[in-house]
Motif scaffolding. Structure first.
Motif, PDB file in Angstrom:
ATOM      1  N   LYS A 104     -53.208  36.808 -15.254  1.00  0.00           N
ATOM      2  CA  LYS A 104     -53.908  35.963 -14.280  1.00  0.00           C
ATOM      3  C   LYS A 104     -52.932  35.454 -13.207  1.00  0.00           C
ATOM      4  O   LYS A 104     -53.268  35.394 -12.017  1.00  0.00           O
ATOM      5  N   LEU A 105     -51.729  35.066 -13.647  1.00  0.00           N
ATOM      6  CA  LEU A 105     -50.714  34.610 -12.697  1.00  0.00           C
ATOM      7  C   LEU A 105     -50.377  35.706 -11.695  1.00  0.00           C
ATOM      8  O   LEU A 105     -50.366  35.482 -10.472  1.00  0.00           O
ATOM      9  N   CYS A 106     -50.107  36.910 -12.211  1.00  0.00           N
ATOM     10  CA  CYS A 106     -49.741  38.029 -11.333  1.00  0.00           C
ATOM     11  C   CYS A 106     -50.912  38.453 -10.456  1.00  0.00           C
ATOM     12  O   CYS A 106     -50.712  38.844  -9.293  1.00  0.00           O
ATOM     13  N   ALA A 107     -52.119  38.383 -10.988  1.00  0.00           N
ATOM     14  CA  ALA A 107     -53.298  38.713 -10.189  1.00  0.00           C
ATOM     15  C   ALA A 107     -53.429  37.770  -9.004  1.00  0.00           C
ATOM     16  O   ALA A 107     -53.789  38.175  -7.888  1.00  0.00           O
ATOM     17  N   ASN A 108     -53.107  36.501  -9.234  1.00  0.00           N
ATOM     18  CA  ASN A 108     -53.193  35.519  -8.158  1.00  0.00           C
ATOM     19  C   ASN A 108     -52.215  35.815  -7.034  1.00  0.00           C
ATOM     20  O   ASN A 108     -52.566  35.731  -5.859  1.00  0.00           O
ATOM     21  N   VAL A 109     -50.978  36.163  -7.369  1.00  0.00           N
ATOM     22  CA  VAL A 109     -50.014  36.405  -6.300  1.00  0.00           C
ATOM     23  C   VAL A 109     -50.365  37.673  -5.521  1.00  0.00           C
ATOM     24  O   VAL A 109     -50.264  37.717  -4.284  1.00  0.00           O
ATOM     25  N   ALA A 110     -50.829  38.718  -6.225  1.00  0.00           N
ATOM     26  CA  ALA A 110     -51.254  39.935  -5.522  1.00  0.00           C
ATOM     27  C   ALA A 110     -52.421  39.631  -4.589  1.00  0.00           C
ATOM     28  O   ALA A 110     -52.455  40.085  -3.428  1.00  0.00           O
ATOM     29  N   ALA A 111     -53.371  38.840  -5.085  1.00  0.00           N
ATOM     30  CA  ALA A 111     -54.541  38.488  -4.273  1.00  0.00           C
ATOM     31  C   ALA A 111     -54.136  37.654  -3.059  1.00  0.00           C
ATOM     32  O   ALA A 111     -54.657  37.853  -1.952  1.00  0.00           O
ATOM     33  N   GLN A 112     -53.213  36.725  -3.245  1.00  0.00           N
ATOM     34  CA  GLN A 112     -52.802  35.873  -2.126  1.00  0.00           C
ATOM     35  C   GLN A 112     -52.136  36.684  -1.021  1.00  0.00           C
ATOM     36  O   GLN A 112     -52.373  36.442   0.171  1.00  0.00           O
ATOM     37  N   ILE A 113     -51.305  37.641  -1.389  1.00  0.00           N
ATOM     38  CA  ILE A 113     -50.650  38.478  -0.377  1.00  0.00           C
ATOM     39  C   ILE A 113     -51.695  39.138   0.514  1.00  0.00           C
ATOM     40  O   ILE A 113     -51.590  39.114   1.754  1.00  0.00           O
ATOM     41  N   MET A 114     -52.706  39.708  -0.107  1.00  0.00           N
ATOM     42  CA  MET A 114     -53.725  40.420   0.667  1.00  0.00           C
ATOM     43  C   MET A 114     -54.648  39.470   1.411  1.00  0.00           C
ATOM     44  O   MET A 114     -55.078  39.755   2.539  1.00  0.00           O
ATOM     45  N   ALA A 115     -54.962  38.326   0.797  1.00  0.00           N
ATOM     46  CA  ALA A 115     -55.813  37.355   1.484  1.00  0.00           C
ATOM     47  C   ALA A 115     -55.127  36.839   2.744  1.00  0.00           C
ATOM     48  O   ALA A 115     -55.748  36.716   3.809  1.00  0.00           O
ATOM     49  N   PHE A 116     -53.839  36.547   2.642  1.00  0.00           N
ATOM     50  CA  PHE A 116     -53.099  36.082   3.811  1.00  0.00           C
ATOM     51  C   PHE A 116     -52.996  37.174   4.867  1.00  0.00           C
ATOM     52  O   PHE A 116     -53.125  36.910   6.065  1.00  0.00           O
ATOM     53  N   ALA A 117     -52.760  38.396   4.444  1.00  0.00           N
ATOM     54  CA  ALA A 117     -52.544  39.487   5.400  1.00  0.00           C
ATOM     55  C   ALA A 117     -53.842  39.908   6.096  1.00  0.00           C
ATOM     56  O   ALA A 117     -53.868  40.070   7.323  1.00  0.00           O
ATOM     57  N   CYS A 118     -54.905  40.094   5.325  1.00  0.00           N
ATOM     58  CA  CYS A 118     -56.128  40.703   5.867  1.00  0.00           C
ATOM     59  C   CYS A 118     -57.246  39.715   6.160  1.00  0.00           C
ATOM     60  O   CYS A 118     -58.120  39.994   6.993  1.00  0.00           O
ATOM     61  N   GLY A 119     -57.257  38.573   5.489  1.00  0.00           N
ATOM     62  CA  GLY A 119     -58.308  37.595   5.731  1.00  0.00           C
ATOM     63  C   GLY A 119     -59.677  38.096   5.332  1.00  0.00           C
ATOM     64  O   GLY A 119     -59.821  39.061   4.574  1.00  0.00           O
ATOM     65  N   LYS A 120     -60.718  37.433   5.864  1.00  0.00           N
ATOM     66  CA  LYS A 120     -62.104  37.817   5.573  1.00  0.00           C
ATOM     67  C   LYS A 120     -62.995  37.286   6.684  1.00  0.00           C
ATOM     68  O   LYS A 120     -63.013  36.084   6.969  1.00  0.00           O
ATOM     69  N   ALA A 121     -63.717  38.192   7.320  1.00  0.00           N
ATOM     70  CA  ALA A 121     -64.619  37.777   8.401  1.00  0.00           C
ATOM     71  C   ALA A 121     -65.870  37.143   7.822  1.00  0.00           C
ATOM     72  O   ALA A 121     -66.403  37.590   6.804  1.00  0.00           O
ATOM     73  N   ASP A 122     -66.324  36.065   8.470  1.00  0.00           N
ATOM     74  CA  ASP A 122     -67.545  35.397   8.035  1.00  0.00           C
ATOM     75  C   ASP A 122     -68.178  34.728   9.251  1.00  0.00           C
ATOM     76  O   ASP A 122     -67.487  34.114  10.059  1.00  0.00           O
ATOM     77  N   GLU A 123     -69.501  34.874   9.390  1.00  0.00           N
ATOM     78  CA  GLU A 123     -70.190  34.251  10.528  1.00  0.00           C
ATOM     79  C   GLU A 123     -70.080  32.730  10.467  1.00  0.00           C
ATOM     80  O   GLU A 123     -70.102  32.056  11.494  1.00  0.00           O
ATOM     81  N   ASN A 124     -69.976  32.209   9.260  1.00  0.00           N
ATOM     82  CA  ASN A 124     -69.729  30.783   9.093  1.00  0.00           C
ATOM     83  C   ASN A 124     -68.245  30.535   9.363  1.00  0.00           C
ATOM     84  O   ASN A 124     -67.395  30.891   8.553  1.00  0.00           O
ATOM     85  N   ARG A 125     -67.918  29.949  10.512  1.00  0.00           N
ATOM     86  CA  ARG A 125     -66.518  29.800  10.915  1.00  0.00           C
ATOM     87  C   ARG A 125     -65.701  29.001   9.892  1.00  0.00           C
ATOM     88  O   ARG A 125     -64.487  29.200   9.767  1.00  0.00           O
TER      89      ARG A 125
END
Length: 526
Positions: A426-447
């Motif tokens: 779970k710890l390692c999954a979090n760091v992998a997820a954070q790298i990609m979340a920071f890099a790629c983000g997520k588009a949403d109509e709700n600003r």
């Protein structure tokens, strides 16, 4: 011939400024991102690897960074440093912390002695003393073994050794090398010393007083606090205290201490964890063999830092990318985010290492620079930080580059499976997820739920936090800071910025104040 030039005068820096910006979100999406992860990595010492795929670089930027490293003569300047040239120009001193863990180049003689021999002798003396304590040859007045070691110091005499102790405490317990519990007293606030003293058995405690000059106000004040506690317990303080100091300090030959181990003016406090400053407390806590493994990891990292090709030198490349982010991309801060509880105080140590070294506005000749230098450094371990300040990192108005550190295994080899995965997974999954979340983000109509992405990060990955890996990690960041100082043409090895407050504090205590200083003193009832 080495030349010392300001960053903005270098042709390669001007070329770097013109390089096209990388769209990180696009570069890290899909197969392109997977290819970048494979391509953009550099092996480090002790099995660590530096991955920088999620940084805003491509081959064009990397070519410009390599040219910058060459024009700024980073490899040559490091060589000059470890061969004993006077690199600390502000204080006209050599810079020799690398020599506490190995010799990269020529023999260096200063103060009439070979410095590598001097540092090794101190390590050997510490090892002999620690072994005698562990074997019961050095005991308290009742002939009983010491069970606790307490370091008294501040700044680099506290932050580095404390961070290293905490990083290895559980590893040592698991691997059977834990000898003594260590505590640390640093703040002149009496609550700091009192809290430590109330929580230990002073009769079975040995205290390490660390002060290079032997005159550090906070440290000597806390020493008096400790001596009072020992006296009140009916104990002879001189049988419970050792000193780590310079050979010329008043502590060096004092009968107030069981022994004195020496450092010198060529090692700054924030670079002193591999000297006697870290050696005494870590050898007492874990045994000299563990401290030797720590030194070995640092020495291996130093050898790799001497590589001239920046793309094969993790510390140099990390430094170059950091300068690109600070000076070209305009990012003011860097967050250090270790996904390991063992490294809970590592960001605090790096904060001092980086900000005290490169928090300068004049170059090494005392001339103002026309560009920004060291960034603000902060951080906390993951996943705690995710539930604290990551909100600003993800969606705030400033982009903050991130330096993750992660390990595949925990230290205690104990874990539990919950919902199909272990805590470590779970710890390692979090760091992998954070790298990609920071890099790629997520588009949403709700600003409010939109993530822009484009937030750069690197990660250093290792197997486990152990003495060798910790030494390598420490040396990596020490060398990164050094290379950045070379690039900014500042002196990374003095700290005049800490002096003014000390001078004014002495005036306050002597009641030699007027104006607003007197007004604030009166408010605090000094």
């Amino acid at each position: 011939m080495i030349t010392w030039n300001n960053l903005d005068t270098l042709t390669s820096y001007q070329e770097l400024e013109k390089a096209a910006r990388v769209n990180l979100a696009e570069a890290m999406t899909g197969d392109k991102g997977a290819e970048r992860v494979k391509k953009y990595s550099v092996p480090m010492a002790e099995g660590l690897v530096y991955y920088y795929a999620a940084k805003q670089v491509d081959d064009t930027v990397l070519d410009a960074l390599k040219k910058l490293a060459d024009e700024a003569q980073l490899a040559e300047k490091f060589k000059a440093l470890y061969n004993g040239e006077v690199i600390n120009t502000g204080e006209k001193r050599l810079v020799l912390h690398h020599m506490t863990r190995g010799q990269l180049g020529d023999a260096v003689t200063a103060d009439g002695v070979d410095k590598r021999t001097f540092y090794k002798q101190q390590q050997e003396r510490i090892a002999e003393f620690a072994n005698k304590v562990h074997n019961g040859e050095i005991t308290n007045a009742a002939g009983e073994k010491f069970t606790t070691v307490v370091q008294i110091g501040i700044g680099g005499s506290d932050l580095g050794p404390r961070a290293m102790y905490l990083a290895l405490e559980n590893w040592a317990k698991k691997n059977g090398t834990f000898k003594m519990e260590a505590k640390f007293i640093s703040n002149v606030d009496p609550d700091d010393a009192a809290a430590v003293l109330y929580g230990i058995d002073v009769a079975h405690s040995i205290f390490v007083l660390v002060s290079k000059s032997g005159t550090t106000l906070e440290t000597l004040t806390n020493e008096s606090f400790v001596k009072d506690a020992l006296k009140n317990a009916g104990l002879d303080a001189s049988k419970h205290m050792i000193a780590v100091t310079s050979e010329t300090s008043p502590l060096a030959k004092s009968s107030d201490y069981l022994a004195a181990f020496f450092m010198d003016d060529y090692i700054g406090g924030r670079y002193s964890s591999t000297s006697a400053v870290g050696g005494a407390v870590l050898s007492l806590a874990f045994g000299p063999e563990v401290f030797a493994q720590f030194l070995k990891g640092a020495a291996e990292a130093d050898k790799l830092a001497a590589e001239a090709d920046a793309t094969k030198n993790a510390a140099m490349l990390d430094a170059l990318i950091g300068v690109y982010e600070r000076n070209v991309l305009g990012y003011p801060c860097t967050a250090v985010l270790p996904y390991s509880q063992a490294l809970s105080r590592f960001p605090a140590h790096l904060q001092q290492l980086d900000m005290e070294s490169n928090g300068k506005s004049v170059n090494r000749f005392g001339e103002p620079v026309n560009y920004v230098t060291g960034p603000v450094i902060f951080g906390e371990p993951g996943t705690n930080g995710q539930h604290s300040f990551y909100q600003l990192l993800h969606q705030g108005t400033d982009i903050v580059p991130l330096q993750f550190v992660g390990f595949k295994k925990n230290q205690m080899d104990t874990d539990v499976v919950i919902q199909g995965s272990t805590s470590q997974q779970k710890l390692c999954a979090n760091v992998a997820a954070q790298i990609m979340a920071f890099a790629c983000g997520k588009a949403d109509e709700n600003r409010n739920k939109n993530f822009e992405g484009g937030r750069p990060s690197s990660i250093i990955i290792g197997e486990q936090v152990n003495p060798g890996a910790l030494g390598a990690l420490l040396a990596h960041f020490e060398n990164k800071v050094m290379f950045q100082g070379f690039l900014w043409n500042v002196n990374s090895f003095d700290q005049e910025g800490v002096q003014l407050g000390k001078v004014l504090a002495k005036r306050v205590l002597a009641h030699e104040t007027d104006g607003a200083l007197k007004a604030f003193s009166d408010l605090l009832e000094i």
